[in-house]
Design an enzyme around this catalytic site. Structure first.
Site: not given
Ligand code: 8OZ
Length: 367
Positions: A25, A97, A177, A180, A182, A229, A237, A325
């Site tokens: 992101t 994604q 996605h 993480n 979401y 993923r 999160n 990264r």
């Molecule tokens: C970092 C900052 C904002 C979003 C993820 C889409 O962790 C992200 C994300 C990562 O999958």
């Protein structure tokens, strides 16, 4: 024996090497529309075997961060065409994604300033990025409302529509996605899903929405162009599950017959520790279950890999290694890894938001 630099296949997609650029992101799409600067950023990184775009909202409701791109309008579709054309011209492959953030959002980013949506009305102890006067500001996520069961088919349709637009934009495929913390991960895991209907409770019920989304996308564009993923144990999160091994074993067993291009697994805490003492997980067993159930997709691993670790993973049977990264500061990462060249350090201050600085101005080995 294959190495990181040998070609491979992920469903219908031919990869020149086994190095993928993980989704990152970067918050450089004002108005949620992909632009020429983004096309240049992805073009610079096209020597990766596969580029996975930054997470991309499937609907206005699915968006939760300032200046992230979407793929629901024709304007966005046209914007992404610039990106895919630039990458293809440079000889690369690229998937997008597909993302619905669920409760990881803020009312300031939601249509009509409505509360974000989630499986249950439970606020995450998490932050999102708003941009105030050009400055990225980490802000606590808003209190979500629980989705009515009657709204879920519309969300599945939004995914399907975005997948159609992805192909129309020239992408080689999509990555769902489901990691993480979401929306899809929120439905999967007990820490965020307290529903009492067909979408909560048992593992089968918690996996239902994700499997509906995957089947709809496969029906729309084909399994050979669809990846997914997953992050079985990440705390990112504010997400947790009571029994992730059982949950993901079930999931991979049911993903296996769908003919997916690849399974992308984040091992450990996203962007952090690869093993978590309080969240043990057996990834080899997960892969074995997928293969035993007939799954033939490429197995893509991610999180904290360097060259040595990546080569060991490929020797042990991983098909693709995704680097996150390191790709921010090293557009020619493949060549640097091949030559054991030093890596440019990334500048954290320009990770989220801004312009070309810290985005398209990192040098390659050749200048
Ligand atoms: C970092 C900052 C904002 C979003 C993820 C889409 O962790 C992200 C994300 C990562 O999958």
């Amino acid at each position: 024996m294959s190495t990181l630099f040998d070609p491979t296949q992920a469903g219908d997609i031919r990869l020149a090497n086994r190095i993928a650029m993980a989704p990152l992101t970067r918050n450089r799409a004002p108005g949620a529309v992909p632009n020429a600067l983004m096309a240049e950023y992805y073009r610079q990184r096209a020597s990766a075997g596969l580029l996975i775009t930054e997470a991309t909202a499937i609907s206005p409701q699915g968006q939760g961060y300032a200046d992230v791109p979407g793929l629901y309008s024709t304007e966005q579709l046209d914007g992404w065409k610039k990106v895919t054309a630039a990458v293809h011209q440079a000889g690369g492959k690229i998937v997008t994604q597909l993302w619905h953030v669920g409760r990881i959002s803020h009312i300031a980013l939601q249509p009509g300033n409505a509360p974000p949506v989630a499986p249950s009305a439970l606020r995450a102890n998490a932050k999102t990025v708003l941009i105030k006067d050009g400055v990225p500001t980490f802000t606590p996520t808003s209190e979500p409302r629980a989705l009515d069961v009657g709204e879920l088919p519309g969300i599945v349709l939004d995914y399907r529509h975005a997948a159609r637009y992805a192909i129309a934009s020239g992408f080689d495929g999509v990555e769902i996605h489901a990691a993480n913390g979401y929306l899809l991960d929120q439905f999967l895991k007990t820490g965020a899903n307290q529903r009492q209907d067909d979408y909560g409770g048992s593992v089968r019920n918690r996996a239902r929405l994700l499997l509906e989304v995957v089947r709809a996308i496969v029906d729309e564009i084909g399994g050979g162009r669809t990846g997914i993923r997953l992050s079985p144990v990440t705390p990112a999160n504010d997400i947790v599950d009571d029994n992730p091994q059982q949950l993901f074993d079930y999931l991979l067993h049911h993903l296996a017959p769908l003919g997916l291009a690849y399974i992308h697994v984040i091992e450990g805490a996203t962007g952090g520790a690869r093993t978590l003492p309080d969240r043990p997980f057996d990834y080899a067993s997960l892969k074995a279950i997928y293969r035993k159930a007939g799954g033939q997709g490429a197995w893509m691993v991610n999180n904290g890999y360097d060259k040595a670790l990546a080569e060991a993973a490929v020797a042990a049977g991983a098909d693709i290694v995704a680097f996150g990264r390191p790709y921010i500061a090293n557009p020619d990462l493949v060549e640097r890894l091949r030559r054991d060249a030093p890596l440019n350090p990334p500048d954290r201050d320009t990770f989220y938001g801004g312009g070309a600085q810290g985005y398209t101005d990192y040098p390659t080995l050749t200048g």
